[in-house]
Design an enzyme around this catalytic site. Structure first.
Site, PDB file in Angstrom:
ATOM      1  N   GLY A 130       0.854  -1.189   0.000  1.00 29.01           N
ATOM      2  CA  GLY A 130       0.000   0.000   0.000  1.00 29.01           C
ATOM      3  C   GLY A 130       0.885   1.234   0.000  1.00 29.01           C
ATOM      4  N   ASN A 131       0.312   2.342  -0.336  1.00 30.94           N
ATOM      5  CA  ASN A 131       1.076   3.589  -0.478  1.00 30.94           C
ATOM      6  C   ASN A 131       1.773   3.983   0.833  1.00 30.94           C
ATOM      7  OD1 ASN A 131       2.013   5.881  -1.796  1.00 30.94           O
ATOM      8  ND2 ASN A 131       0.009   6.450  -2.597  1.00 30.94           N
ATOM      9  N   ILE A 132       2.655   4.956   0.764  1.00 29.78           N
ATOM     10  CA  ILE A 132       3.283   5.526   1.956  1.00 29.78           C
ATOM     11  C   ILE A 132       2.149   6.080   2.832  1.00 29.78           C
ATOM     12  CG2 ILE A 132       4.945   7.235   2.805  1.00 29.78           C
ATOM     13  CD1 ILE A 132       6.029   7.435  -0.100  1.00 29.78           C
ATOM     14  N   GLY A 153      -1.033   2.658   6.199  1.00 33.80           N
ATOM     15  CA  GLY A 153      -1.366   1.933   7.433  1.00 33.80           C
ATOM     16  C   GLY A 153      -0.773   0.533   7.518  1.00 33.80           C
ATOM     17  N   LYS A 154       0.300   0.272   6.800  1.00 33.62           N
ATOM     18  CA  LYS A 154       0.911  -1.056   6.817  1.00 33.62           C
ATOM     19  C   LYS A 154       1.427  -1.421   8.213  1.00 33.62           C
ATOM     20  CE  LYS A 154       3.731   0.143   3.423  1.00 33.62           C
ATOM     21  NZ  LYS A 154       3.190   1.476   3.059  1.00 33.62           N
ATOM     22  N   THR A 155       2.154  -0.503   8.834  1.00 34.55           N
ATOM     23  CA  THR A 155       2.721  -0.788  10.159  1.00 34.55           C
ATOM     24  C   THR A 155       1.612  -1.014  11.188  1.00 34.55           C
ATOM     25  OG1 THR A 155       4.707   0.465   9.646  1.00 34.55           O
ATOM     26  CG2 THR A 155       4.252   0.121  11.965  1.00 34.55           C
ATOM     27  N   THR A 156       0.549  -0.237  11.118  1.00 32.77           N
ATOM     28  CA  THR A 156      -0.564  -0.391  12.065  1.00 32.77           C
ATOM     29  C   THR A 156      -1.209  -1.766  11.923  1.00 32.77           C
ATOM     30  OG1 THR A 156      -0.927   1.972  11.764  1.00 32.77           O
ATOM     31  CG2 THR A 156      -2.654   0.767  12.916  1.00 32.77           C
ATOM     32  N   GLU A 189       6.321  -6.039   6.143  1.00 30.47           N
ATOM     33  CA  GLU A 189       5.913  -4.775   5.530  1.00 30.47           C
ATOM     34  C   GLU A 189       6.633  -4.653   4.185  1.00 30.47           C
ATOM     35  OE1 GLU A 189       5.874  -1.470   8.157  1.00 30.47           O
ATOM     36  OE2 GLU A 189       5.570  -0.005   6.567  1.00 30.47           O
TER      37      GLU A 189
HETATM   38  P1  TTP Z   1       6.775   2.623   3.087  1.00 30.44           P
HETATM   39  O1  TTP Z   1       7.582   1.416   2.767  1.00 30.44           O
HETATM   40  O2  TTP Z   1       5.529   2.834   2.324  1.00 30.44           O
HETATM   41  O3  TTP Z   1       6.489   2.553   4.646  1.00 30.44           O
HETATM   42  P2  TTP Z   1       5.576   3.463   5.602  1.00 30.44           P
HETATM   43  O4  TTP Z   1       6.021   3.159   6.982  1.00 30.44           O
HETATM   44  O5  TTP Z   1       5.652   4.878   5.167  1.00 30.44           O
HETATM   45  O6  TTP Z   1       4.111   2.896   5.346  1.00 30.44           O
HETATM   46  P3  TTP Z   1       2.882   2.791   6.369  1.00 30.44           P
HETATM   47  O7  TTP Z   1       2.574   4.192   6.805  1.00 30.44           O
HETATM   48  O8  TTP Z   1       1.804   2.182   5.533  1.00 30.44           O
HETATM   49  O9  TTP Z   1       3.326   1.930   7.512  1.00 30.44           O
HETATM   50  O10 TTP Z   1       7.705   3.905   2.876  1.00 30.44           O
HETATM   51  C1  TTP Z   1       8.759   4.255   3.727  1.00 30.44           C
HETATM   52  C2  TTP Z   1       9.562   5.377   3.096  1.00 30.44           C
HETATM   53  O11 TTP Z   1      10.500   4.842   2.161  1.00 30.44           O
HETATM   54  C3  TTP Z   1       8.724   6.356   2.308  1.00 30.44           C
HETATM   55  O12 TTP Z   1       9.229   7.650   2.531  1.00 30.44           O
HETATM   56  C4  TTP Z   1       8.920   5.942   0.873  1.00 30.44           C
HETATM   57  C5  TTP Z   1      10.304   5.378   0.864  1.00 30.44           C
HETATM   58  N1  TTP Z   1      10.543   4.290  -0.098  1.00 30.44           N
HETATM   59  C6  TTP Z   1      11.268   4.544  -1.256  1.00 30.44           C
HETATM   60  O13 TTP Z   1      11.630   5.685  -1.514  1.00 30.44           O
HETATM   61  N2  TTP Z   1      11.601   3.503  -2.062  1.00 30.44           N
HETATM   62  C7  TTP Z   1      11.203   2.219  -1.817  1.00 30.44           C
HETATM   63  O14 TTP Z   1      11.522   1.312  -2.589  1.00 30.44           O
HETATM   64  C8  TTP Z   1      10.393   1.973  -0.654  1.00 30.44           C
HETATM   65  C9  TTP Z   1       9.914   0.585  -0.377  1.00 30.44           C
HETATM   66  C10 TTP Z   1      10.099   3.042   0.167  1.00 30.44           C
HETATM   67 MG    MG Z   2       5.306   1.704   8.159  1.00 32.15          MG
END
Ligand code: TTP
Ligand code: MG
Length: 226
Positions: free
Chosen positions: A24-26, A29-32, A100
């Site tokens: 799912g996008n940044i 809510g993956k961590t939650t 994640e």
């Molecule tokens: P996410 O992997 O989407 O994790 P998150 O913790 O933001 O998601 P959620 O809130 O759902 O728990 O992104 C983490 C950061 O890393 C985000 O700033 C995007 C960046 N990112 C990249 O730039 N390149 C990549 O390949 C990945 C996987 C993340």
């Molecule tokens: Mg996360």
């Protein structure tokens, strides 16, 4: 039947080892979601990989990447690919392994975005792609189910602002829209190979409503496809 750490794994499809990647996008809510499922005794949830990307022997690769993606994109994505591979190949002790993201979303969403937006030159994209293809061929990267937390980019942006990771302060809505489309291209429109079936959850809910959404899909998420 074999016993590992007191857990019994059968061959009936319901007690077989099972690996789930949450996508799912940044800010979707993956961590939650993973925190919720980490309370089950037979699940193992791997640590959020972004913490590694923020601290490579004291250096913050995520910060470098957001400051100058053209200069640091390859460095960052090479490290992401390594850490995702490490998590995929980490020995699984409990019946259900939940993680994640995956090596796949790093490649099909983020590397693809850097390349398509002109921030990553073709030579760098090709080198990363050759590494990616080689790893897929030679390593044990098994995924049984992808849980896709589907959200609106506006919701992601609000949550990113609320949680306030310093590196992510300047993220514009357009960036999240592009990433959203790449997730949709991969997980819904199947424009890139899918390593496992996809379960789509509505990631728009908050708190109690979101927990209800998790609960209604728990048998599906933890047992996997029959
Ligand atoms: P996410 O992997 O989407 O994790 P998150 O913790 O933001 O998601 P959620 O809130 O759902 O728990 O992104 C983490 C950061 O890393 C985000 O700033 C995007 C960046 N990112 C990249 O730039 N390149 C990549 O390949 C990945 C996987 C993340
Ligand atoms: Mg996360």
């Amino acid at each position: 039947m074999n016993a590992i750490s007191g857990h019994h794994f059968g061959t009936d499809g319901k007690t077989e080892k099972h690996t789930v990647c949450v996508e799912g996008n940044i800010g979707s809510g993956k961590t939650t979601l993973l925190e919720y499922f980490s309370t089950y005794p037979y699940t193992e949830v791997t640590k959020e990989p972004v913490e590694k990307w923020r601290n490579i022997k004291g250096m913050n690769a995520l910060e470098y990447m957001y400051k100058d993606a053209s200069r640091w994109g390859l460095t960052f994505q090479t490290y992401v690919q390594l850490t995702m591979l490490q998590i995929h190949t980490q020995p699984q002790v409990k019946r259900v392994k939940m993680m994640e993201r995956s090596i796949y979303s790093a490649k099909y969403c983020f590397v693809e975005n850097l390349y398509q937006s002109g921030k990553m030159p073709e030579i760098e994209y090709t080198v990363l792609t050759e590494w990616f293809d080689f790893l897929l061929k030679t390593q044990d990267i098994k995924v049984d189910l992808i849980v896709y937390l589907k959200t609106k980019p506006e919701t992601d942006l609000r949550r990113i602002k609320e949680r306030c990771r310093p590196e992510e302060k300047q993220i514009p809505l357009e960036y999240l829209e592009t990433l959203h489309n790449l997730h949709e291209d991969w997980l819904i429109k199947k424009k890139f190979p899918l390593p496992a079936p996809v379960l789509v959850l509505n990631g728009e809910y908050e708190k109690e409503e979101m927990i209800k959404e998790y609960e209604s899909y728990t048998p599906h998420i933890l047992r996997g496809p029959a």
